[in-house]
Design an enzyme around this catalytic site. Structure first.
Site, PDB file in Angstrom:
ATOM      1  N   ARG A 100       1.339  -1.071   0.193  1.00 51.02           N
ATOM      2  CA  ARG A 100      -0.318  -0.002  -0.043  1.00 51.02           C
ATOM      3  C   ARG A 100       0.522   1.000  -0.391  1.00 51.02           C
ATOM      4  O   ARG A 100       2.227   1.154   0.502  1.00 51.02           O
ATOM      5  CB  ARG A 100      -0.499   0.383   1.312  1.00 51.02           C
ATOM      6  CG  ARG A 100      -1.880  -0.419   1.123  1.00 51.02           C
ATOM      7  CD  ARG A 100      -2.841  -0.604   2.293  1.00 51.02           C
ATOM      8  NE  ARG A 100      -2.258  -1.202   3.631  1.00 51.02           N
ATOM      9  CZ  ARG A 100      -2.317  -0.749   4.788  1.00 51.02           C
ATOM     10  NH1 ARG A 100      -2.788   0.052   5.522  1.00 51.02           N
ATOM     11  NH2 ARG A 100      -1.320  -1.555   5.390  1.00 51.02           N
ATOM     12  N   ASP A 139      -4.762  -7.549  -3.932  1.00 46.61           N
ATOM     13  CA  ASP A 139      -6.174  -7.036  -4.406  1.00 46.61           C
ATOM     14  C   ASP A 139      -7.822  -7.438  -4.994  1.00 46.61           C
ATOM     15  O   ASP A 139      -7.244  -6.665  -6.421  1.00 46.61           O
ATOM     16  CB  ASP A 139      -6.376  -5.727  -3.492  1.00 46.61           C
ATOM     17  CG  ASP A 139      -8.151  -6.262  -2.441  1.00 46.61           C
ATOM     18  OD1 ASP A 139      -9.041  -6.592  -3.050  1.00 46.61           O
ATOM     19  OD2 ASP A 139      -8.203  -5.551  -1.162  1.00 46.61           O
ATOM     20  N   GLY A 172      -8.235 -10.548  -1.128  1.00 48.47           N
ATOM     21  CA  GLY A 172      -9.316  -9.749  -0.737  1.00 48.47           C
ATOM     22  C   GLY A 172     -11.327  -9.776  -0.640  1.00 48.47           C
ATOM     23  O   GLY A 172     -11.303 -11.401  -0.464  1.00 48.47           O
ATOM     24  N   HIS A 199      -6.927 -16.850  -3.195  1.00 52.55           N
ATOM     25  CA  HIS A 199      -8.138 -16.924  -2.048  1.00 52.55           C
ATOM     26  C   HIS A 199      -9.043 -17.227  -3.011  1.00 52.55           C
ATOM     27  O   HIS A 199      -9.485 -16.563  -4.313  1.00 52.55           O
ATOM     28  CB  HIS A 199      -8.448 -15.533  -1.392  1.00 52.55           C
ATOM     29  CG  HIS A 199      -7.797 -15.544  -0.543  1.00 52.55           C
ATOM     30  ND1 HIS A 199      -6.803 -15.677  -0.690  1.00 52.55           N
ATOM     31  CD2 HIS A 199      -8.279 -15.586   0.846  1.00 52.55           C
ATOM     32  CE1 HIS A 199      -6.131 -15.248   0.447  1.00 52.55           C
ATOM     33  NE2 HIS A 199      -6.740 -15.198   1.648  1.00 52.55           N
ATOM     34  N   GLU A 202     -14.422 -18.244  -1.806  1.00 51.67           N
ATOM     35  CA  GLU A 202     -14.861 -18.646  -0.395  1.00 51.67           C
ATOM     36  C   GLU A 202     -16.176 -18.400  -0.149  1.00 51.67           C
ATOM     37  O   GLU A 202     -17.021 -18.235   1.079  1.00 51.67           O
ATOM     38  CB  GLU A 202     -14.139 -17.183   0.534  1.00 51.67           C
ATOM     39  CG  GLU A 202     -13.051 -17.210   0.463  1.00 51.67           C
ATOM     40  CD  GLU A 202     -12.032 -16.204   1.500  1.00 51.67           C
ATOM     41  OE1 GLU A 202     -11.999 -15.988   2.704  1.00 51.67           O
ATOM     42  OE2 GLU A 202     -12.077 -15.108   0.469  1.00 51.67           O
TER      43      GLU A 202
HETATM   44  C1  LIG Z   1     -11.278 -13.349   6.018  1.00 47.51           C
HETATM   45  N1  LIG Z   1     -10.876 -14.513   4.517  1.00 47.51           N
HETATM   46  C2  LIG Z   1      -9.963 -13.460   3.663  1.00 47.51           C
HETATM   47  N2  LIG Z   1     -10.618 -13.501   2.527  1.00 47.51           N
HETATM   48  C3  LIG Z   1      -9.749 -12.816   1.402  1.00 47.51           C
HETATM   49  N3  LIG Z   1      -8.536 -11.888   2.013  1.00 47.51           N
HETATM   50  C4  LIG Z   1      -8.440 -11.620   2.981  1.00 47.51           C
HETATM   51  C5  LIG Z   1      -8.820 -12.350   3.843  1.00 47.51           C
HETATM   52  N4  LIG Z   1      -8.429 -12.137   5.328  1.00 47.51           N
HETATM   53  C6  LIG Z   1      -7.756 -11.316   4.694  1.00 47.51           C
HETATM   54  N5  LIG Z   1      -7.674 -10.761   3.674  1.00 47.51           N
HETATM   55  C7  LIG Z   1      -7.053  -9.903   3.304  1.00 47.51           C
HETATM   56  O1  LIG Z   1      -5.900  -9.793   3.888  1.00 47.51           O
HETATM   57  C8  LIG Z   1      -6.136  -8.232   3.560  1.00 47.51           C
HETATM   58  C9  LIG Z   1      -5.106  -8.118   4.809  1.00 47.51           C
HETATM   59  O2  LIG Z   1      -3.665  -7.733   5.240  1.00 47.51           O
HETATM   60  P1  LIG Z   1      -2.778  -7.396   4.676  1.00 47.51           P
HETATM   61  O3  LIG Z   1      -3.378  -5.449   4.660  1.00 47.51           O
HETATM   62  O4  LIG Z   1      -2.680  -7.576   3.072  1.00 47.51           O
HETATM   63  O5  LIG Z   1      -1.047  -7.249   5.102  1.00 47.51           O
HETATM   64  C10 LIG Z   1      -7.049  -7.711   3.863  1.00 47.51           C
HETATM   65  O6  LIG Z   1      -6.930  -6.038   3.440  1.00 47.51           O
HETATM   66  C11 LIG Z   1      -7.898  -8.279   2.824  1.00 47.51           C
HETATM   67  O7  LIG Z   1      -7.364  -8.075   1.252  1.00 47.51           O
END
Ligand SMILES: CNc1ncnc2c1ncn2[C@@H]1O[C@H](COP(=O)(O)O)[C@@H](O)[C@H]1O
Length: 268
Positions: A100, A139, A172, A199, A202
């Site tokens: 970011r 994302d 995301g 991912h 989900e």
């Molecule tokens: C619940 N299951 C999930 N499914 C999809 N994306 C997920 C997630 N859990 C986390 N993130 C992803 O990880 C980011 C936060 O870590 P970072 O800022 O990247 O380190 C979230 O903003 C999302 O994009």
């Protein structure tokens, strides 16, 4: 199986989103520096999330991202997270994080990545008994140009870090966007030798998942709704089995994600 036993056995951790792995202690420490109200808001969201759905999780990330909007915070988070996993006897840790920028805070995507790599290196110098690798995350709401930038950064830092950066993650909010638009960039990442952790499924999204599986990712994040009973299809299950693609999941979140699974119906 006791908690103590689980803590003592050596482990690998393959699904750790950096900003999703922060301990309360670190959140508190960073929020107190920035704005103590953020800690209270985070506490309230977490309590609500305990009885909520997967949607709460993404609300919590929005709060955490307000706290982690500068390079110093990213370094602290990565450093603390690695120490905490090591204290839990994790021996191999794959962190994943979405680069970011925050121009007003002087943070660029490059300084973001370098802060994480510096924390990994510092922990290594301290001789912590843990191997740490990094995936750069795209994302799913990102457009092609941002996704391509992430792949370029992953390739560049894979070389510069001597193999600490190992690949690309796609993550995301699963109820937003269509991952199929990112297929060309993800295929290109694979051609460049980067590992792919995607991912998928989900929430029920048969058409999208079918298309994404054609890339044959190295790992699937969650995959909660691959099975026909959860809104997926037998074809999806068969493809995953045929290519022996490992599912990397978080049990508590998977229980949550099954709740909205029945109500979301994207791409069907
Ligand atoms: C619940 N299951 C999930 N499914 C999809 N994306 C997920 C997630 N859990 C986390 N993130 C992803 O990880 C980011 C936060 O870590 P970072 O800022 O990247 O380190 C979230 O903003 C999302 O994009």
């Amino acid at each position: 199986m006791s908690l103590d036993f689980c803590k003592r056995i050596p482990k690998v951790e393959l699904h750790a989103h950096l900003n999703g792995s922060i301990s309360e202690e670190t959140i508190k420490k960073l929020a107190m520096k920035k704005n103590p109200e953020l800690y209270k808001d985070w506490r309230m969201s977490v309590d609500k999330g305990k009885v909520g759905t997967i949607d709460n999780v993404f609300q919590i990330f929005k709060l955490i991202h307000q706290i982690s909007d500068n390079t110093e915070a990213i370094y602290t988070i990565a450093y603390d997270v690695i120490h905490e996993f090591s204290a839990d006897n994790v021996k191999y840790l794959e962190l994943r994080s979405t680069p970011r920028d925050a121009p007003s805070m002087g943070m660029t995507k490059i300084s973001y990545i370098e802060a994480i790599l510096k924390a990994i290196e510092d922990c290594h110098k301290e001789k912590l008994d843990i191997v740490v690798k990094l995936l750069l995350a795209i994302d799913r709401r990102n457009d092609l140009s941002i996704a391509k930038e992430t792949v370029d950064l992953a390739e560049r830092y894979s070389k510069l870090s001597g193999g600490t950066v190992v690949g690309v993650d796609l993550s995301g909010d699963p109820s937003v966007g269509d991952a199929r638009t990112l297929v060309p960039v993800l295929r290109d990442a694979k051609c460049r030798g980067l590992k792919l952790a995607l991912h998928l499924a989900e929430v029920p999204a048969v058409d999208e998942t079918e298309e994404m599986l054609k890339i044959i990712p190295d790992r699937i994040g969650h995959g909660t709704c691959l099975h026909p009973d959860a809104g997926g299809s037998q074809g999806l299950v068969d493809t995953v089995l045929q290519h022996r693609i490992p599912l990397v999941m978080t049990s508590s979140l998977n229980c949550m994600s099954l709740k909205p699974a029945m109500s979301h119906s994207r791409h069907s």
